[in-house]
Design a protein around this motif. Structure first.
Motif, PDB file in Angstrom:
ATOM      1  N   GLY A  69       0.587  -0.682   0.851  1.00 35.12           N
ATOM      2  CA  GLY A  69       0.199   0.721   0.788  1.00 35.12           C
ATOM      3  C   GLY A  69      -0.869   1.100   1.794  1.00 35.12           C
ATOM      4  N   ARG A  70      -1.667   2.096   1.418  1.00 34.73           N
ATOM      5  CA  ARG A  70      -2.728   2.584   2.280  1.00 34.73           C
ATOM      6  C   ARG A  70      -3.880   1.586   2.332  1.00 34.73           C
ATOM      7  NH1 ARG A  70      -0.906   6.329  -1.020  1.00 34.73           N
ATOM      8  NH2 ARG A  70      -2.561   5.839  -2.517  1.00 34.73           N
TER       9      ARG A  70
ATOM     10  N   HIS B 261       1.894   4.023   9.236  1.00 42.04           N
ATOM     11  CA  HIS B 261       2.426   5.071   8.366  1.00 42.04           C
ATOM     12  C   HIS B 261       3.059   6.220   9.149  1.00 42.04           C
ATOM     13  CE1 HIS B 261       0.484   3.239   4.804  1.00 42.04           C
ATOM     14  NE2 HIS B 261      -0.420   2.856   5.695  1.00 42.04           N
TER      15      HIS B 261
ATOM     16  N   ASP C  10      -7.303   4.300  -4.974  1.00 45.71           N
ATOM     17  CA  ASP C  10      -6.502   5.451  -5.394  1.00 45.71           C
ATOM     18  C   ASP C  10      -7.391   6.456  -6.132  1.00 45.71           C
ATOM     19  OD1 ASP C  10      -4.239   7.038  -5.644  1.00 45.71           O
ATOM     20  OD2 ASP C  10      -3.582   6.075  -7.505  1.00 45.71           O
TER      21      ASP C  10
ATOM     22  N   THR D   9      -7.756   9.524  -6.836  1.00 43.84           N
ATOM     23  CA  THR D   9      -7.161  10.837  -7.030  1.00 43.84           C
ATOM     24  C   THR D   9      -7.715  11.449  -8.310  1.00 43.84           C
ATOM     25  OG1 THR D   9      -5.298   9.768  -8.122  1.00 43.84           O
ATOM     26  CG2 THR D   9      -5.042  10.297  -5.783  1.00 43.84           C
TER      27      THR D   9
ATOM     28  N   VAL E 163     -10.890   9.427   0.387  1.00 45.14           N
ATOM     29  CA  VAL E 163      -9.870  10.449   0.099  1.00 45.14           C
ATOM     30  C   VAL E 163     -10.354  11.416  -0.973  1.00 45.14           C
ATOM     31  CG1 VAL E 163      -7.926   9.013   0.822  1.00 45.14           C
ATOM     32  CG2 VAL E 163      -8.648   9.005  -1.589  1.00 45.14           C
TER      33      VAL E 163
ATOM     34  N   HIS F 283      -9.608  15.490  -1.818  1.00 40.97           N
ATOM     35  CA  HIS F 283      -8.884  15.757  -3.066  1.00 40.97           C
ATOM     36  C   HIS F 283      -9.698  16.621  -4.021  1.00 40.97           C
ATOM     37  CE1 HIS F 283      -5.547  13.232  -2.167  1.00 40.97           C
ATOM     38  NE2 HIS F 283      -6.094  12.070  -2.460  1.00 40.97           N
TER      39      HIS F 283
ATOM     40  N   TRP G 184      -6.374   9.212   5.759  1.00 41.15           N
ATOM     41  CA  TRP G 184      -5.770   8.632   4.543  1.00 41.15           C
ATOM     42  C   TRP G 184      -5.494   9.715   3.509  1.00 41.15           C
ATOM     43  CZ3 TRP G 184      -3.550   4.446   5.493  1.00 41.15           C
ATOM     44  CH2 TRP G 184      -4.123   3.416   6.227  1.00 41.15           C
TER      45      TRP G 184
ATOM     46  N   GLN H 159      -2.365  11.479   4.627  1.00 41.44           N
ATOM     47  CA  GLN H 159      -1.181  10.640   4.431  1.00 41.44           C
ATOM     48  C   GLN H 159      -0.750  10.648   2.966  1.00 41.44           C
ATOM     49  OE1 GLN H 159      -0.848   7.677   2.661  1.00 41.44           O
ATOM     50  NE2 GLN H 159       1.070   6.885   3.500  1.00 41.44           N
ATOM     51  N   GLN H 160      -1.715  10.516   2.066  1.00 47.84           N
ATOM     52  CA  GLN H 160      -1.386  10.508   0.640  1.00 47.84           C
ATOM     53  C   GLN H 160      -0.879  11.872   0.192  1.00 47.84           C
ATOM     54  OE1 GLN H 160      -4.662   9.862  -2.183  1.00 47.84           O
ATOM     55  NE2 GLN H 160      -3.307   8.488  -3.308  1.00 47.84           N
TER      56      GLN H 160
END
Length: 299
Positions: free
Chosen positions: A148-149, A156, A198, A200, A230, A234, A261, A264-265
């Motif tokens: 993944g990232r 990517h 992650d 988020t 990120v 977000h 990043w 990308q996500q």
């Protein structure tokens, strides 16, 4: 039952989850099992009684993989300055549900969203404290696992091209393509550090605009030091975003890679969940807009 978001997605409802839990963990037999709505895109999550969470993967996962996640989760919980779940056990695959699954401690709180605390410097400070605490954990001889990232941005490119094609009419794809071309060439900004990987909104719990808990720490491991940034796009508007940058002392390259990043996500969320999970699609769209509107990333 979790809404179907992926081809070949496994299905589990409260009745089946309760049967599997009672079979594997008799001490929990008879405890109420309640599905957590909108709980994620990788697992169906159920609250078991007052203190336990059961996580059933939506795709087949081996016990070995979940053992590794449990080890990472325990390390994450020990390092996290906010409440975080700890592993309680691993359930075996069954003829009615072909994947291994896990039990964790339940952490109460309301999942964050992209807007409710976006203007809060205090929330930005909480996120900064989280990142600094995770980065303080020694990586030792561990290296990025390549999944993944968190590695090389250029890896990517093909995915981003696919996402841009699928996102026509959903976001400013011309602007997103231009931003990706500009940001993807940013050089590595230092050694890899231990990262949640992650950050988020659905993995962050809030109360009264402050961070109170962090979920899904099973991916804790070394990655690009920019990856956990990120959360800046977000969750935060421009002012608090700069506050977060000050707290973690991010260099220009580190900050720009964090935006890469995030972009990308976000581009993967915009189209993939358009019909199956509109909340995730809206997160993708708001993050893309923040990256494209960020004055610190232009030029």
């Amino acid at each position: 039952m979790t809404a179907r978001m992926h081809d070949g997605q496994l299905s589990v409802d409260e009745e089946l989850a309760g049967e599997l839990i009672a079979r594997e963990f008799p001490a929990l037999a008879g405890a109420p099992v309640t599905a957590v709505p909108g709980s994620g895109t990788v697992n169906a999550i159920f609250r078991v009684g007052d203190t336990v969470a059961a996580r059933f993967p939506l795709a087949v996962i081996s016990r070995k993989e979940l053992d590794s996640e449990a080890s990472a989760l325990a390390e994450f919980a020990a390092a996290c300055p906010f409440a975080a779940p700890v592993p309680l056990g691993i359930g075996s695959a069954h003829e009615r549900y072909p994947s291994a699954w896990t039990l964790q401690s339940w952490v109460s709180g309301e999942a964050a969203d992209p807007f409710s605390a976006a203007d809060s410097d205090e929330f930005a400070a909480d996120l900064g404290a989280l990142l600094l605490a995770l980065r303080a954990v020694p990586a030792g001889d561990r290296e990025f696992d390549g999944r993944g990232r968190g590695g090389v941005l250029h890896d990517h490119d093909e995915w981003m091209t696919h996402c841009l094609t699928r996102s026509e009419g959903l976001v400013d794809v011309v602007g997103a393509a231009r931003a990706w071309r500009r940001l993807r060439d940013t050089p590595q900004a230092g050694a890899h550090v231990m990262s949640h990987r992650d950050l988020t909104p659905s993995n962050l719990l809030v109360q009264a605009g402050r961070l109170t808990g962090v979920l899904d720490g099973g991916g804790f491991g070394p990655a690009d030091r920019s990856l956990d940034l990120v959360c800046a796009w977000h969750l935060l508007s421009a002012g608090p975003r700069r506050r977060l940058r000050e707290i973690v002392s991010a260099s220009d390259d580190e900050w720009r890679r964090g935006a890469a990043w995030a972009l990308q996500q976000a581009m993967g969320l915009v189209w993939y969940y358009e019909t199956s999970n509109p909340v995730m699609t809206e997160l993708g769209r708001s993050t893309v807009a923040r990256v494209l509107d960020d004055p610190d990333l232009r030029g």
